[in-house]
Scaffold this active site. Structure first.
Site, PDB file in Angstrom:
ATOM      1  N   LYS A  80      14.695 -12.858   5.657  1.00  0.00           N
ATOM      2  CA  LYS A  80      14.267 -11.469   5.818  1.00  0.00           C
ATOM      3  C   LYS A  80      15.346 -10.595   6.448  1.00  0.00           C
ATOM      4  O   LYS A  80      15.261  -9.375   6.394  1.00  0.00           O
ATOM      5  CB  LYS A  80      12.967 -11.414   6.602  1.00  0.00           C
ATOM      6  CG  LYS A  80      11.840 -12.071   5.808  1.00  0.00           C
ATOM      7  CD  LYS A  80      10.477 -11.677   6.284  1.00  0.00           C
ATOM      8  CE  LYS A  80       9.408 -12.159   5.316  1.00  0.00           C
ATOM      9  NZ  LYS A  80       9.285 -13.635   5.328  1.00  0.00           N
TER      10      LYS A  80
HETATM   11  C1  LIG Z   1       8.528 -14.168   4.444  1.00  0.00           C
HETATM   12  C2  LIG Z   1       8.884 -15.579   4.218  1.00  0.00           C
HETATM   13  C3  LIG Z   1       8.539 -16.239   3.030  1.00  0.00           C
HETATM   14  C4  LIG Z   1       7.743 -15.557   1.949  1.00  0.00           C
HETATM   15  O1  LIG Z   1       8.493 -14.566   1.304  1.00  0.00           O
HETATM   16  P1  LIG Z   1       7.770 -13.450   0.428  1.00  0.00           P
HETATM   17  O2  LIG Z   1       8.852 -12.551  -0.008  1.00  0.00           O
HETATM   18  O3  LIG Z   1       6.764 -12.771   1.313  1.00  0.00           O
HETATM   19  O4  LIG Z   1       7.097 -14.156  -0.699  1.00  0.00           O
HETATM   20  C5  LIG Z   1       8.947 -17.539   2.861  1.00  0.00           C
HETATM   21  N1  LIG Z   1       9.631 -18.191   3.825  1.00  0.00           N
HETATM   22  C6  LIG Z   1       9.969 -17.590   4.981  1.00  0.00           C
HETATM   23  C7  LIG Z   1      10.698 -18.380   6.021  1.00  0.00           C
HETATM   24  C8  LIG Z   1       9.624 -16.274   5.218  1.00  0.00           C
HETATM   25  O5  LIG Z   1       9.965 -15.700   6.363  1.00  0.00           O
END
Ligand SMILES: *Cc1c(COP(=O)(O)O)cnc(C)c1O
Length: 433
Positions: free
Chosen positions: A107
């Site tokens: 993220k």
């Molecule tokens: C947010 C997140 C996900 C999921 O990603 P999306 O884009 O919401 O599908 C998977 N793994 C981790 C570690 C995350 O922080």
């Protein structure tokens, strides 16, 4: 480039509006009016390009004339100051490590790019911007870190009390300055609902300049396209079909991968890997979208019962489920499977994977067992140190906590407790106006 709302294609807005508003006024998600096509010369050259260079090739289409090329380029170098290496586990299986940013989760890509974009647009507007973001763990810390100290922008992070890991909570609650953590009595879905309600509330939008930073913001999605291009460029043997398995929750990461494919990158198939919160898997199998409350799992950043970006995927394929199924598979795994996945990756490859990546691995492995002549990429979304206990239990190997994560563990938690009703949130925010 102009953007439309998934709920109304006829009203177009600028890139700036799409980024600053986050969500369309009608509650829809912004989509670019067309998917830019990459020149074949760019695709052929991806292996020689850095992430910021790839970012520039992609983002300049999405931003159009609203930001100068010089500004865009420098913003990309600042946002993407870390790597996204593609690691070989075997000839067939690769891991795309997306956890080398400051908060150790993928993220960081979205949050840092979005923060820089908003900073750019807010400068000179003469109005403070208030960002609301719901988090199931990793979004909040990435957003907090991305916006930390950015002038003219306040960030409020809503997270479900008792439902994020200790490390995640420390990452959310130990920043000060312009970052406030709101600890909500409820689930992630409740937090997400509160944020959505805040945006459609007339009093709040009249008194506060509100924006969102969830994966619904198009500025979070765009930088996630970059690393799929980078991964493709890193693969030497281009003769095989490439399958990418994405551990999925709100489906932002998967949607970005589909954008990369639609832009012309030869990625043959995507797998949306889910935990028992498998509303998406059900949708792929039955064509019925049935949101339901989320349940807590080991891969908690994927505990989503109403994945918001499905609206974008449906839009991208004009609602044609057969076309969606040609490009996307989805498989779901429970916590026991996840633990097995962590063990198996360690035993087979001596690689330490986190619970989210493990779900991605299991889904890829399932597909590779039945299909030949492929190269598979597991998207590893978080550093295993963020889920230290589980990972150490399964691998028997001690994990060192990276310095940038260890630093916040000694700091004191600061949060504002709220009961989960919209009125409490509204009252609190109006007090800040
Ligand atoms: C947010 C997140 C996900 C999921 O990603 P999306 O884009 O919401 O599908 C998977 N793994 C981790 C570690 C995350 O922080």
């Amino acid at each position: 480039m102009k953007y439309y709302s998934t709920k109304n294609k006829s009203q177009l807005v600028s890139f700036r509006t799409a980024v600053m508003d986050g969500l369309a006024k009608d509650g829809g998600l912004f989509m670019p009016e067309e998917i830019p096509q990459l020149a074949s010369s760019v695709i052929a050259d991806l292996g020689n390009m850095t992430l910021p260079e790839i970012g520039f090739e992609v983002a300049r289409h999405f931003a159009g004339h609203e930001i100068t090329h010089a500004n865009l380029s420098s913003l990309l170098y600042e946002a993407l100051n870390f790597q996204a290496p593609l690691i070989d586990l075997s000839e067939k299986v690769k891991v795309l490590e997306l956890f080398h940013g400051p908060t150790l989760a993928f993220k960081d890509f979205g949050a840092r790019f979005m923060a820089k974009m908003m900073e750019h647009f807010v400068q000179g507007s003469g109005r403070e911007l208030n960002i609301l973001v719901a988090t199931s763990g990793d979004t909040g810390s990435a957003v907090a870190s991305g916006f930390y100290g950015v002038g003219g922008i306040n960030v409020f992070i809503l997270y479900p009390k008792g439902k994020v890991s200790l490390i995640q909570e420390k990452q959310l609650t130990t920043l000060d300055k312009n970052i406030t953590a709101l600890e909500i009595e409820g689930t992630f879905d409740d937090c997400q609902r509160l944020v959505k309600n805040a945006f459609v509330d007339d009093d709040l939008s009249a008194r506060l300049n509100l924006s969102s930073a969830n994966s619904i913001n198009i500025a979070r999605l765009i930088p996630q396209i970059f690393y799929y291009l980078h991964a493709y460029g890193s693969i030497k043997d281009k003769s095989k079909r490439i399958v990418v398995s994405v551990p999925s929750g709100n489906l932002g990461n998967l949607t970005a991968g589909l954008f990369a494919k639609k832009m012309g990158v030869p990625l043959s198939l995507f797998i949306g890997a889910t935990n028992i919160n498998d509303v998406f898997t059900d949708y792929i199998n039955t064509a019925l979208f049935r949101p339901r409350p989320s349940e807590h799992t080991l891969s908690n950043a994927m505990d989503v019962g109403n994945p918001s970006n499905l609206e974008r995927i449906v839009d991208l394929y004009s609602g044609d489920i057969e076309n969606i199924r040609r490009d996307i598979r989805s498989y779901s795994f429970n916590d026991e499977d996840t633990r097995r996945g962590i063990r198996e990756v360690y035993e087979r490859f001596r690689y330490v994977i986190d619970p989210h990546g493990a779900v991605g691995y299991l889904a890829l492995d399932y597909y590779l067992k039945a299909n030949n002549n492929l190269i598979g990429i597991v998207v590893e979304t978080a550093h295993p140190a963020k889920f230290k206990d589980t990972v150490e239990q399964e691998t028997g190997k001690k994990i060192d906590i990276p310095e940038r994560l260890a630093a916040c563990l000694h700091k004191e938690k600061k949060s504002v407790q709220l009961d989960g009703s919209f009125n409490s949130l509204k009252e609190y925010l109006l007090g800040k106006a």
